[in-house]
Write an enzyme that holds these catalytic residues in place. Sequence first.
Site, mmCIF file in Angstrom:
data_model
loop_
_atom_site.group_PDB
_atom_site.id
_atom_site.type_symbol
_atom_site.label_atom_id
_atom_site.label_comp_id
_atom_site.label_asym_id
_atom_site.label_seq_id
_atom_site.Cartn_x
_atom_site.Cartn_y
_atom_site.Cartn_z
ATOM 1 N N ASN A 7 32.657 39.548 40.823
ATOM 2 C CA ASN A 7 33.658 40.152 39.950
ATOM 3 C C ASN A 7 33.114 41.506 39.505
ATOM 4 O O ASN A 7 32.234 41.579 38.659
ATOM 5 C CB ASN A 7 33.889 39.227 38.739
ATOM 6 C CG ASN A 7 34.847 39.827 37.730
ATOM 7 O OD1 ASN A 7 35.471 40.856 37.981
ATOM 8 N ND2 ASN A 7 34.966 39.191 36.571
ATOM 9 N N LYS A 9 34.542 43.722 37.867
ATOM 10 C CA LYS A 9 35.119 44.172 36.585
ATOM 11 C C LYS A 9 35.555 45.643 36.690
ATOM 12 O O LYS A 9 36.152 46.017 37.691
ATOM 13 C CB LYS A 9 34.121 43.942 35.454
ATOM 14 C CG LYS A 9 33.670 42.493 35.385
ATOM 15 C CD LYS A 9 32.980 42.161 34.119
ATOM 16 C CE LYS A 9 32.523 40.709 34.186
ATOM 17 N NZ LYS A 9 31.924 40.259 32.957
ATOM 18 N N HIS A 94 40.341 34.891 33.163
ATOM 19 C CA HIS A 94 38.988 35.305 32.769
ATOM 20 C C HIS A 94 38.944 35.492 31.249
ATOM 21 O O HIS A 94 39.899 35.974 30.649
ATOM 22 C CB HIS A 94 38.621 36.611 33.484
ATOM 23 C CG HIS A 94 37.164 36.928 33.368
ATOM 24 N ND1 HIS A 94 36.615 37.475 32.234
ATOM 25 C CD2 HIS A 94 36.133 36.735 34.236
ATOM 26 C CE1 HIS A 94 35.300 37.622 32.418
ATOM 27 N NE2 HIS A 94 34.993 37.174 33.622
ATOM 28 N N GLU A 96 37.605 37.601 29.424
ATOM 29 C CA GLU A 96 37.826 38.969 28.929
ATOM 30 C C GLU A 96 39.324 39.281 28.890
ATOM 31 O O GLU A 96 39.772 40.105 28.096
ATOM 32 C CB GLU A 96 37.059 39.978 29.811
ATOM 33 C CG GLU A 96 35.556 39.902 29.544
ATOM 34 C CD GLU A 96 34.685 40.439 30.656
ATOM 35 O OE1 GLU A 96 35.199 41.021 31.628
ATOM 36 O OE2 GLU A 96 33.455 40.263 30.561
ATOM 37 N N GLU A 164 33.431 28.890 33.373
ATOM 38 C CA GLU A 164 32.719 30.033 32.809
ATOM 39 C C GLU A 164 32.657 29.888 31.286
ATOM 40 O O GLU A 164 33.595 30.306 30.583
ATOM 41 C CB GLU A 164 33.453 31.338 33.133
ATOM 42 C CG GLU A 164 33.469 31.711 34.586
ATOM 43 C CD GLU A 164 33.382 33.221 34.766
ATOM 44 O OE1 GLU A 164 32.487 33.665 35.477
ATOM 45 O OE2 GLU A 164 34.196 33.943 34.164
ATOM 46 N N GLY A 170 28.391 37.861 30.685
ATOM 47 C CA GLY A 170 28.260 39.294 30.448
ATOM 48 C C GLY A 170 27.002 39.701 29.686
ATOM 49 O O GLY A 170 26.151 38.870 29.348
ATOM 50 N N SER A 212 26.054 34.626 33.595
ATOM 51 C CA SER A 212 24.631 34.989 33.711
ATOM 52 C C SER A 212 23.928 34.293 34.864
ATOM 53 O O SER A 212 22.726 34.026 34.789
ATOM 54 C CB SER A 212 23.890 34.722 32.386
ATOM 55 O OG SER A 212 24.475 35.452 31.335
HETATM 56 C C1 PEP Z 1 31.943 37.088 34.677
HETATM 57 O O1 PEP Z 1 32.302 37.983 33.926
HETATM 58 O O2 PEP Z 1 32.776 36.447 35.324
HETATM 59 C C2 PEP Z 1 30.508 36.817 34.802
HETATM 60 C C3 PEP Z 1 30.148 35.670 35.291
HETATM 61 O O3 PEP Z 1 29.658 37.804 34.373
HETATM 62 P P1 PEP Z 1 28.063 37.795 34.426
HETATM 63 O O4 PEP Z 1 27.648 37.217 35.734
HETATM 64 O O5 PEP Z 1 27.689 39.227 34.279
HETATM 65 O O6 PEP Z 1 27.607 36.953 33.266
#
Ligand code: PEP
Length: 254
Positions: A7, A9, A94, A96, A164, A170, A212
Amino acid sequence: MIYLIGNWKMAPEKNTQAVDLVKKTAVIAKQYKKTLVTVICPPTPFLSLVSKNTKVPLLVGAQGVAASEAAAQTGLVSASMLKENGAQYCIVGHSEMRARGESNDMIKQQVDRLLEKKLIPILCIGEKSRDAQGWYLSEVKDQLDTAFADVSALQIKKLIIAYEPVWAIGAGAERAATPIECREMTVFIRKFLNDKYGEKIAKAVPIIYGGSADEFNARSFVEEGGTQGFLVGRVSLDAKRLAALAKSISQEKK
Ligand code: PEP
């Protein structure tokens, strides 16, 4: 097969950087094509460019879709447009986007639009925080109940669920989930699918982890966390780290 879904973003900034990243990711996808299904989800303005610079085994997805195909929706993009520009997958729900006001009902409609156009939804679900009593499970149950209302068994096979936990995602993440926390939720989601659609379907729907995930912890999620892949944010923008992650999850079990 293990899913590795990047992703991107709202990055990178420039077309040239997007092309560079897709080319590097394509090398990884090719190298691990026997074990991984690799998908990248660039920002919408790069979708067409990225698709033109990609070929199988690297697949392309989008990051969001309008809940209806009606044209009068300033700023949004329809499932048809995504498909027209090379997307085969699309992230929905998601955290966000939920934080910007998308409700479970809107996300359900987005899932429907994608399925109608034969795009594969990557449905993100996850709790905002955890409590010792396990109330967070009901937050996830609500997300599942709404997203899968009226979704037929035939359609559900075409969908990926990404667990998630919001607190793990993030740059501001508390930490990654532990493989045990991931396994608990994977079992919970699998049980939901089993109760609603039966065992065969419940086993067929990929459940992946995001939050993460990196080259150091990913393997433990596969070995102990019951995950069938990853939705990766930050690491998907760094080809070297993504390659290391891909290598770690592609290794045969000892
Ligand atoms: C995400 O935003 O879907 C995500 C998993 O981000 P990160 O891997 O940076 O934690």
